[in-house]
Scaffold this active site. Structure first.
Site, PDB file in Angstrom:
ATOM      1  N   LYS A  15       0.834  -1.213   0.000  1.00 15.49           N
ATOM      2  CA  LYS A  15       0.000   0.000   0.000  1.00 15.49           C
ATOM      3  C   LYS A  15       0.865   1.259   0.000  1.00 15.49           C
ATOM      4  CE  LYS A  15      -1.922  -1.120   3.987  1.00 15.49           C
ATOM      5  NZ  LYS A  15      -1.238  -2.372   4.335  1.00 15.49           N
ATOM      6  N   ARG A  90     -10.318   0.690   8.253  1.00 16.13           N
ATOM      7  CA  ARG A  90      -9.879  -0.663   8.613  1.00 16.13           C
ATOM      8  C   ARG A  90     -10.887  -1.439   9.436  1.00 16.13           C
ATOM      9  NH1 ARG A  90      -3.467  -1.329   9.253  1.00 16.13           N
ATOM     10  NH2 ARG A  90      -3.139   0.614   8.192  1.00 16.13           N
ATOM     11  N   ARG A 173      -0.820  -8.226  13.636  1.00 17.80           N
ATOM     12  CA  ARG A 173      -1.297  -7.305  12.588  1.00 17.80           C
ATOM     13  C   ARG A 173      -2.122  -8.071  11.543  1.00 17.80           C
ATOM     14  NH1 ARG A 173       4.328  -4.768  11.033  1.00 17.80           N
ATOM     15  NH2 ARG A 173       3.173  -3.610   9.451  1.00 17.80           N
TER      16      ARG A 173
HETATM   17  P1  AP5 Z   1       4.905  -1.472   1.870  1.00 12.57           P
HETATM   18  O1  AP5 Z   1       4.411  -0.797   0.632  1.00 12.57           O
HETATM   19  O2  AP5 Z   1       5.663  -0.637   2.833  1.00 12.57           O
HETATM   20  O3  AP5 Z   1       3.676  -2.246   2.580  1.00 12.57           O
HETATM   21  P2  AP5 Z   1       2.340  -1.675   3.240  1.00 12.57           P
HETATM   22  O4  AP5 Z   1       1.190  -2.414   2.645  1.00 12.57           O
HETATM   23  O5  AP5 Z   1       2.303  -0.190   3.211  1.00 12.57           O
HETATM   24  O6  AP5 Z   1       2.575  -2.254   4.704  1.00 12.57           O
HETATM   25  P3  AP5 Z   1       2.474  -1.595   6.139  1.00 12.57           P
HETATM   26  O7  AP5 Z   1       3.258  -2.497   7.042  1.00 12.57           O
HETATM   27  O8  AP5 Z   1       2.850  -0.146   6.153  1.00 12.57           O
HETATM   28  O9  AP5 Z   1       0.938  -1.756   6.415  1.00 12.57           O
HETATM   29  P4  AP5 Z   1       0.245  -1.813   7.749  1.00 12.57           P
HETATM   30  O10 AP5 Z   1      -1.166  -1.745   7.301  1.00 12.57           O
HETATM   31  O11 AP5 Z   1       0.585  -2.943   8.636  1.00 12.57           O
HETATM   32  O12 AP5 Z   1       0.837  -0.548   8.538  1.00 12.57           O
HETATM   33  P5  AP5 Z   1       0.304   0.921   8.763  1.00 12.57           P
HETATM   34  O13 AP5 Z   1       1.495   1.799   8.792  1.00 12.57           O
HETATM   35  O14 AP5 Z   1      -0.794   1.274   7.842  1.00 12.57           O
HETATM   36  O15 AP5 Z   1       5.776  -2.745   1.448  1.00 12.57           O
HETATM   37  C1  AP5 Z   1       6.419  -3.561   2.410  1.00 12.57           C
HETATM   38  C2  AP5 Z   1       7.816  -3.968   1.918  1.00 12.57           C
HETATM   39  O16 AP5 Z   1       7.672  -4.779   0.753  1.00 12.57           O
HETATM   40  C3  AP5 Z   1       8.699  -2.780   1.518  1.00 12.57           C
HETATM   41  O17 AP5 Z   1      10.013  -3.031   1.931  1.00 12.57           O
HETATM   42  C4  AP5 Z   1       8.597  -2.727  -0.025  1.00 12.57           C
HETATM   43  O18 AP5 Z   1       9.797  -2.246  -0.597  1.00 12.57           O
HETATM   44  C5  AP5 Z   1       8.342  -4.182  -0.387  1.00 12.57           C
HETATM   45  N1  AP5 Z   1       7.422  -4.319  -1.519  1.00 12.57           N
HETATM   46  C6  AP5 Z   1       6.327  -3.550  -1.803  1.00 12.57           C
HETATM   47  N2  AP5 Z   1       5.718  -3.992  -2.930  1.00 12.57           N
HETATM   48  C7  AP5 Z   1       6.439  -5.076  -3.345  1.00 12.57           C
HETATM   49  C8  AP5 Z   1       6.299  -5.983  -4.457  1.00 12.57           C
HETATM   50  N3  AP5 Z   1       5.278  -5.877  -5.345  1.00 12.57           N
HETATM   51  N4  AP5 Z   1       7.203  -6.988  -4.572  1.00 12.57           N
HETATM   52  C9  AP5 Z   1       8.224  -7.124  -3.662  1.00 12.57           C
HETATM   53  N5  AP5 Z   1       8.416  -6.294  -2.608  1.00 12.57           N
HETATM   54  C10 AP5 Z   1       7.522  -5.274  -2.451  1.00 12.57           C
HETATM   55  O19 AP5 Z   1      -0.318   0.810  10.229  1.00 12.57           O
HETATM   56  C11 AP5 Z   1       0.515   0.599  11.351  1.00 12.57           C
HETATM   57  C12 AP5 Z   1      -0.358   0.531  12.607  1.00 12.57           C
HETATM   58  O20 AP5 Z   1      -1.063   1.780  12.781  1.00 12.57           O
HETATM   59  C13 AP5 Z   1      -1.446  -0.536  12.604  1.00 12.57           C
HETATM   60  O21 AP5 Z   1      -0.944  -1.802  13.026  1.00 12.57           O
HETATM   61  C14 AP5 Z   1      -2.437   0.063  13.605  1.00 12.57           C
HETATM   62  O22 AP5 Z   1      -2.001  -0.116  14.927  1.00 12.57           O
HETATM   63  C15 AP5 Z   1      -2.379   1.546  13.296  1.00 12.57           C
HETATM   64  N6  AP5 Z   1      -3.362   1.961  12.262  1.00 12.57           N
HETATM   65  C16 AP5 Z   1      -3.068   2.428  11.017  1.00 12.57           C
HETATM   66  N7  AP5 Z   1      -4.207   2.707  10.350  1.00 12.57           N
HETATM   67  C17 AP5 Z   1      -5.224   2.407  11.216  1.00 12.57           C
HETATM   68  C18 AP5 Z   1      -6.648   2.464  11.083  1.00 12.57           C
HETATM   69  N8  AP5 Z   1      -7.254   2.892   9.959  1.00 12.57           N
HETATM   70  N9  AP5 Z   1      -7.384   2.060  12.156  1.00 12.57           N
HETATM   71  C19 AP5 Z   1      -6.807   1.644  13.306  1.00 12.57           C
HETATM   72  N10 AP5 Z   1      -5.460   1.554  13.470  1.00 12.57           N
HETATM   73  C20 AP5 Z   1      -4.686   1.942  12.430  1.00 12.57           C
END
Ligand code: AP5
Length: 215
Positions: A15, A90, A173
C-alpha cells in the site's frame, strides 16, 4: 470532480509503495493513517500517547482517534482534487463514519483497491523493510535495496526499521487484518466498487494493474 479511492490490504502488501505513485500520477493527496499515527507517536502528542500501546502490539487504534485524524486531514487544501486513503478504513465502523463524512461533502468513495496477497509472502517483505523516516521512502533488502546498504539514496541519511516490523508483531497485525479489515472489503464489495489486484506480483506489474483500474 473529487476523486476518492482507498487501498486496503494486509501489512506488507504494498500500500505504502504504490500510494505515492498514484498520488503523483493523479494529483491526489495521500492520507496514510499509519504514517499520521507514527508522526503523532514520535511527537508524543496526546493522540500519539493514546495510540502507541495498540500500535506496538500490532492491534488497531480506536475508531474515534483514527476517524478524527482523517476528518481533519481531508480538509487540507491539497486534498481538494481528491485523495488516496492508504490503510483506511480498517473496520466497518470506520467505513460507515467515512461514508457519513463524505456524504456531507457530496462525494463518495469511487474505488477500493484490494491488495490481495498470500500471508506466507508477507514476513519476508515486512522483516526486510527499511525506511527513511524524514521522507517516508521505503526500501527492501532483497526487493528494493538502497544503493548503499543502510543509507537513503537521496540524502545519504541512515535508514531505520519500524518497531512493529517483527515476525511476532506481524502475527497480530495479520490477525487484525483478517478479523477487522476483511469485512470492510466485503462491505465495499456489496456496493460494487472493489477492484481486486494481484499484490504478490513484482512492484512494477502491481503499478500497471493499479493504473488500469484507476484510468
Ligand atoms: P509497503 O508498501 O511498505 O507495505 P504496506 O502495505 O504499506 O505495509 P504496512 O506495514 O505499512 O501496512 P500496515 O497496514 O501494517 O501498517 P500501517 O502503517 O498502515 O511494502 C512492504 C515492503 O515490501 C517494503 O520493503 C517494499 O519495498 C516491499 N514491496 C512492496 N511492494 C512489493 C512488491 N510488489 N514486490 C516485492 N516487494 C515489495 O499501520 C501501522 C499501525 O497503525 C497498525 O498496526 C495500527 O495499529 C495503526 N493503524 C493504522 N491505520 C489504522 C486504522 N485505519 N485504524 C486503526 N489503526 C490503524
Amino acid at each position: 470532480m473529487v476523486n476518492c479511492n482507498s487501498i486496503l490490504g494486509p501489512p506488507g502488501s504494498g500500500k505504502g509503495t504504490q500510494s505515492p505513485i498514484i498520488k503523483d500520477e493523479y494529483c491526489l493527496c495521500h492520507l496514510a493513517t499509519g504514517d499520521m499515527l507514527r508522526a503523532a507517536v514520535a511527537a508524543k502528542t496526546p493522540l500519539g500517547i493514546k495510540a502507541k500501546e495498540a500500535m506496538d502490539k500490532g492491534e488497531l487504534v480506536s475508531d474515534d482517534l483514527v476517524v478524527g485524524i482523517i476528518d481533519e486531514a481531508m480538509k487540507k487544501p491539497s486534498c481538494k482534487k481528491g485523495f488516496i486513503l492508504d490503510g483506511f478504513p480498517r473496520t466497518v465502523g470506520q467505513a460507515q463514519k467515512l461514508d457519513d463524512m463524505l456524504e456531507k461533502q457530496g462525494v463518495k468513495i469511487d474505488k477500493v483497491l484490494d491488495f490481495a496477497i498470500d500471508d506466507a509472502v508477507l514476513e519476508e517483505r515486512i522483516t526486510g523493510r527499511w525506511i527513511h523516516p524524514a521522507s517516508g521512502r521505503t526500501y527492501h533488502t532483497k526487493f528494493a535495496p538502497p544503493k548503499v546498504p543502510g543509507l537513503d539514496d537521496v540524502t545519504g541519511e541512515p535508514l531505520v526499521q519500524r518497531k512493529d516490523d517483527t515476525a511476532a508483531v506481524l502475527k497480530s497485525r495479520l490477525d487484525a487484518f483478517h478479523k477487522q479489515t476483511q469485512p470492510v472489503i466485503d462491505y465495499y464489495s456489496e456496493k460494487g466498487i472493489v477492484a481486486k489486484l494481484h499484490a504478490e506480483k513484482p512492484q512494477k506489474e502491481v503499478t500497471d494493474e493499479v493504473k488500469k483500474v484507476l484510468s
